[in-house]
Design an enzyme around this catalytic site. Sequence first.
Site, PDB file in Angstrom:
ATOM      1  N   GLU A  25       1.041  -1.211  -0.002  1.00 16.46           N
ATOM      2  CA  GLU A  25       0.243  -0.121   0.625  1.00 16.46           C
ATOM      3  C   GLU A  25       0.651   1.404   0.091  1.00 16.46           C
ATOM      4  OE1 GLU A  25      -4.082  -1.024   1.676  1.00 16.46           O
ATOM      5  OE2 GLU A  25      -3.180  -0.372   3.368  1.00 16.46           O
TER       6      GLU A  25
ATOM      7  N   GLU B 138      -6.415  -7.088  -1.960  1.00 18.30           N
ATOM      8  CA  GLU B 138      -6.655  -7.131  -0.972  1.00 18.30           C
ATOM      9  C   GLU B 138      -8.411  -7.067  -0.613  1.00 18.30           C
ATOM     10  OE1 GLU B 138      -4.860  -5.337   2.321  1.00 18.30           O
ATOM     11  OE2 GLU B 138      -2.803  -5.744   2.098  1.00 18.30           O
TER      12      GLU B 138
END
Length: 374
Positions: free
Chosen positions: A166, A273
């Site tokens: 991320e 995710e």
Amino acid sequence: MKHFYSMLFFAIIIYSCSENSTTDNSELVSPIFYKGMDLSFQSELEDYNVTYNDQNGNLIGLLDFVTAKGANLIRLKLWHTPQNGENGLNDVKAYAQRIKSYNANFLLDFHYSDFWADPGTQTPPVAWQNMTNEEIRVAIYEYTKDVLTQLKNQNTLPKIIQIGNETDSGFLWNYGKVWDEFSNNWSNYAILVKEAIRAVREIDTEDDIKIMLHHSSVENSIFFFEELESFTIDYDIIGLSYYPQFQTKDLNVVANKLNILATTFEKDILLVEVAYPFSLGFDDSQGNFIGSLDQTIPEFSPTPQGQKAYMEWLITTLKSIPNNRGIGFCYWAPDWVAFPNNSNSISGGSAWENQCLFDFNHNALPALDVYNLN
């Protein structure tokens, strides 16, 4: 003689048709669609003898069960020097061997940190702090190469590698930070990413590994990948997180953004995710990430059937991305259930048990059946 040439001509035609047929058939082979899950908690959960059951309450082996269900990609995070040893290289190497024994694909998530890395926290490993820019570039290259060399030596190279987790705001702050006062620091971020990729390409002599860059938001990621365009980074996959409690709940917006990303940057898309609740209840004293109805998507109730319907929508949406660019998904922490004494673990309990793919009795939920979908 005339008969001979006729037969020769006929043989050439048949051979030509056979060759064309072989080529056409190979072109019709469908690319793999990844139905994955992140099992990074398993090394910890197994220390506490956490058990899981099938839908009828029968005891199962987790990896055996989920791969039999159709899971074909297992994601593991890697921390550089974790204080308690969890998710370190030894853990990853051991579990990678188990993944390979089940013929599943392996996705390696380099955090390039000693602990969690996300858009708000990208702390370099302690061993790398106070380095110069030149030293940190050497460090990420040598570390990446060493990890992959060890994995290659045991025949468990990943199929997909994430360069950071991320990384909306960059990584290895402040060396590769691209947020706030470092908004003009994209070149340093790109150099660090390229050094990591260079290490991967040198180890991957079979050209079999795909490189993924990971952003935490479907709806806000276009800017990030636009900024990277001028640096000609050698990556293959746009990895995205989609958690409706933090992002848009408009399903049309999600689908539209995925299509724009795929067609604009001509990269494959992996929702690396994802998760959805089967309940708004609790199974321990730890607060959960989702606990109220307004955090969910109106079309999908926080029930076992609603969770399954969400997963079915997700797969349909990914498979609808133009040019087969939607290559799959990875469910985050389907196994992070609540269990006795887990307040002693690094997680301090589970904030996730109502988003697992196992219920509060650790029985498999209906959403796992979507892994069997073609």
